[in-house]
Motif scaffolding. Structure first.
Motif, PDB file in Angstrom:
ATOM      1  N   PRO A 108      30.055  49.722  38.507  1.00  0.00           N
ATOM      2  CA  PRO A 108      31.400  49.388  38.997  1.00  0.00           C
ATOM      3  C   PRO A 108      31.447  47.959  39.544  1.00  0.00           C
ATOM      4  CG  PRO A 108      30.263  50.836  40.544  1.00  0.00           C
ATOM      5  CD  PRO A 108      29.415  50.774  39.309  1.00  0.00           C
ATOM      6  N   GLY A 109      32.494  47.238  39.158  1.00  0.00           N
ATOM      7  CA  GLY A 109      32.672  45.886  39.643  1.00  0.00           C
ATOM      8  C   GLY A 109      31.965  44.830  38.826  1.00  0.00           C
ATOM      9  N   ARG A 110      31.139  45.234  37.855  1.00  0.00           N
ATOM     10  CA  ARG A 110      30.435  44.261  37.017  1.00  0.00           C
ATOM     11  C   ARG A 110      30.727  44.593  35.559  1.00  0.00           C
ATOM     12  NH1 ARG A 110      24.308  43.318  38.662  1.00  0.00           N
ATOM     13  NH2 ARG A 110      24.702  41.562  37.252  1.00  0.00           N
ATOM     14  N   THR A 111      31.380  43.665  34.885  1.00  0.00           N
ATOM     15  CA  THR A 111      31.781  43.918  33.508  1.00  0.00           C
ATOM     16  C   THR A 111      31.079  43.023  32.505  1.00  0.00           C
ATOM     17  OG1 THR A 111      33.622  42.366  33.784  1.00  0.00           O
ATOM     18  CG2 THR A 111      34.062  44.689  34.240  1.00  0.00           C
ATOM     19  N   GLU A 112      30.335  42.010  33.002  1.00  0.00           N
ATOM     20  CA  GLU A 112      29.638  41.123  32.082  1.00  0.00           C
ATOM     21  C   GLU A 112      28.459  40.491  32.795  1.00  0.00           C
ATOM     22  OE1 GLU A 112      32.120  37.930  30.907  1.00  0.00           O
ATOM     23  OE2 GLU A 112      32.871  37.536  32.924  1.00  0.00           O
ATOM     24  N   ALA A 113      27.570  39.943  32.015  1.00  0.00           N
ATOM     25  CA  ALA A 113      26.386  39.306  32.564  1.00  0.00           C
ATOM     26  C   ALA A 113      26.748  37.983  33.213  1.00  0.00           C
ATOM     27  CB  ALA A 113      25.362  39.081  31.457  1.00  0.00           C
ATOM     28  N   LYS A 157      33.730  44.297  53.365  1.00  0.00           N
ATOM     29  CA  LYS A 157      32.648  44.663  52.452  1.00  0.00           C
ATOM     30  C   LYS A 157      33.093  45.630  51.366  1.00  0.00           C
ATOM     31  CE  LYS A 157      29.099  44.094  56.013  1.00  0.00           C
ATOM     32  NZ  LYS A 157      27.968  44.732  56.728  1.00  0.00           N
ATOM     33  N   GLY A 158      34.377  45.648  51.071  1.00  0.00           N
ATOM     34  CA  GLY A 158      34.864  46.566  50.043  1.00  0.00           C
ATOM     35  C   GLY A 158      34.236  46.277  48.687  1.00  0.00           C
ATOM     36  N   PRO A 159      33.991  47.301  47.869  1.00  0.00           N
ATOM     37  CA  PRO A 159      33.357  47.087  46.563  1.00  0.00           C
ATOM     38  C   PRO A 159      34.299  46.502  45.516  1.00  0.00           C
ATOM     39  CG  PRO A 159      33.882  49.400  46.847  1.00  0.00           C
ATOM     40  CD  PRO A 159      34.215  48.730  48.134  1.00  0.00           C
ATOM     41  N   GLY A 160      35.600  46.634  45.730  1.00  0.00           N
ATOM     42  CA  GLY A 160      36.564  46.154  44.744  1.00  0.00           C
ATOM     43  C   GLY A 160      36.648  44.638  44.713  1.00  0.00           C
ATOM     44  N   ARG A 161      37.144  44.122  43.584  1.00  0.00           N
ATOM     45  CA  ARG A 161      37.287  42.680  43.430  1.00  0.00           C
ATOM     46  C   ARG A 161      38.746  42.244  43.405  1.00  0.00           C
ATOM     47  NH1 ARG A 161      33.647  40.961  38.399  1.00  0.00           N
ATOM     48  NH2 ARG A 161      34.306  38.910  39.154  1.00  0.00           N
ATOM     49  N   ARG A 162      39.665  43.176  43.333  1.00  0.00           N
ATOM     50  CA  ARG A 162      41.083  42.831  43.292  1.00  0.00           C
ATOM     51  C   ARG A 162      41.580  42.506  44.712  1.00  0.00           C
ATOM     52  NH1 ARG A 162      43.403  44.081  38.461  1.00  0.00           N
ATOM     53  NH2 ARG A 162      42.152  45.370  37.045  1.00  0.00           N
ATOM     54  N   PRO A 163      42.540  41.591  44.824  1.00  0.00           N
ATOM     55  CA  PRO A 163      43.041  41.218  46.156  1.00  0.00           C
ATOM     56  C   PRO A 163      43.505  42.390  47.015  1.00  0.00           C
ATOM     57  CG  PRO A 163      43.801  39.645  44.526  1.00  0.00           C
ATOM     58  CD  PRO A 163      43.111  40.738  43.762  1.00  0.00           C
ATOM     59  N   ALA A 216      39.635  39.596  53.711  1.00  0.00           N
ATOM     60  CA  ALA A 216      39.217  38.318  53.142  1.00  0.00           C
ATOM     61  C   ALA A 216      40.397  37.565  52.529  1.00  0.00           C
ATOM     62  CB  ALA A 216      38.127  38.557  52.090  1.00  0.00           C
ATOM     63  N   VAL A 217      41.267  38.297  51.818  1.00  0.00           N
ATOM     64  CA  VAL A 217      42.421  37.663  51.184  1.00  0.00           C
ATOM     65  C   VAL A 217      43.393  37.125  52.239  1.00  0.00           C
ATOM     66  CG1 VAL A 217      44.449  38.090  49.749  1.00  0.00           C
ATOM     67  CG2 VAL A 217      42.225  39.007  49.071  1.00  0.00           C
ATOM     68  N   ALA A 218      43.631  37.885  53.299  1.00  0.00           N
ATOM     69  CA  ALA A 218      44.548  37.440  54.352  1.00  0.00           C
ATOM     70  C   ALA A 218      44.019  36.187  55.040  1.00  0.00           C
ATOM     71  CB  ALA A 218      44.760  38.563  55.366  1.00  0.00           C
TER      72      ALA A 218
END
Length: 259
Positions: free
Chosen positions: A31-36, A126-132, A138-140
């Protein structure tokens, strides 16, 4: 032959199965990693950076930053400004709570808290997601930092006439630099009335422009000396009419040689 995921078939046992070109691993199960990271992700980062770099270089070629005259330690009218990427800090120090007796608060505590918060942002969220939406803290903090820097930079730039500043502080081309006749009676008048702002050799400095290569007529020069113009207030010249004539003749003679 290997069984399971990533099965490989080798027709000849003397040929190594790993002799094929590098193929990135399949990260679909992570999860959270789609490419090298190498080379896929890093190559994209390089391409985006190259596009921005080329665009920035084109911008600097099309709109080069204006040059100013040589630094003059004897001039007290020059107002130095930092580079554009520090203008937000320059604007911050103009406010009452960050200047004067609170200058330590403006130069250390406020910037320290701001940049320290950005450094701590990955550890606070420390959330695992990458979407805002999945990284609200962190986004705020990043949006708040960008908004503050953008607004302070705009406030600093909006109150400066950059074209007039560049025109007033532009360096004198070698062809326009002339010898000043210090024996001219008008030079003594100039030195007592105008040299503190316009420079001892009429080269200008700070908010005062150079008086070499100007296009004003003697009548206009006399009017400016008495009534002022732009940032020059009226009443700066307090000499007699004879001294005013000597001053005008001196400036006109210098510009006659410059042409």
């Amino acid at each position: 032959m290997k069984k399971g995921k990533g099965m490989k078939f080798v027709g000849d046992s003397r040929i190594k199965a790993d002799s094929e070109p590098f193929i990135p691993k399949d990260y679909s199960e992570y999860p959270g990693r789609t490419e090298a990271f190498w080379p896929n992700f890093l190559l994209k980062e390089w391409l985006v950076g190259a596009v921005f770099l080329v665009g920035f270089l084109c911008l600097t070629i099309a709109h080069p930053s204006p040059l100013e005259g040589l630094a003059d330690p004897t001039s007290s009218t020059y107002i130095p400004l930092p580079d554009w990427y520090f203008l937000f800090l320059y604007q911050l120090l103009k406010y009452n709570y960050a200047s004067g007796p609170f200058v330590l608060f403006g130069i250390l505590i406020l910037p320290g808290l701001a940049f320290g918060g950005l450094l701590l942002a990955p550890f606070l969220d420390k959330g695992p997601g990458r979407r805002p939406p999945q990284r609200p803290i962190a986004v705020a903090m990043m949006i708040l930092a960008l908004a503050a820097c953008s607004w302070l930079t705009y406030e600093s730039v909006a109150h400066v006439d950059w074209e007039a500043r560049a025109e007033a502080n532009k360096p004198i081309p070698p062809g326009e630099k002339v010898e000043i006749n210090t024996d001219d009676p008008g030079y003594e008048v100039f030195k007592n009335s105008c040299a503190s702002c316009h420079g001892a050799e009429l080269e200008g400095g700070g908010a005062a422009p150079s008086l070499i290569g100007i296009e004003q007529t003697p009548e206009e020069i006399a009017d400016i000396a008495k009534n002022g113009i732009g940032s020059m207030p009226p009443g700066v010249f307090k000499g007699s009419d004879q001294e005013l004539k000597q001053l005008v003749d001196f400036i006109a003679s210098v510009n006659g040689e410059a042409k």
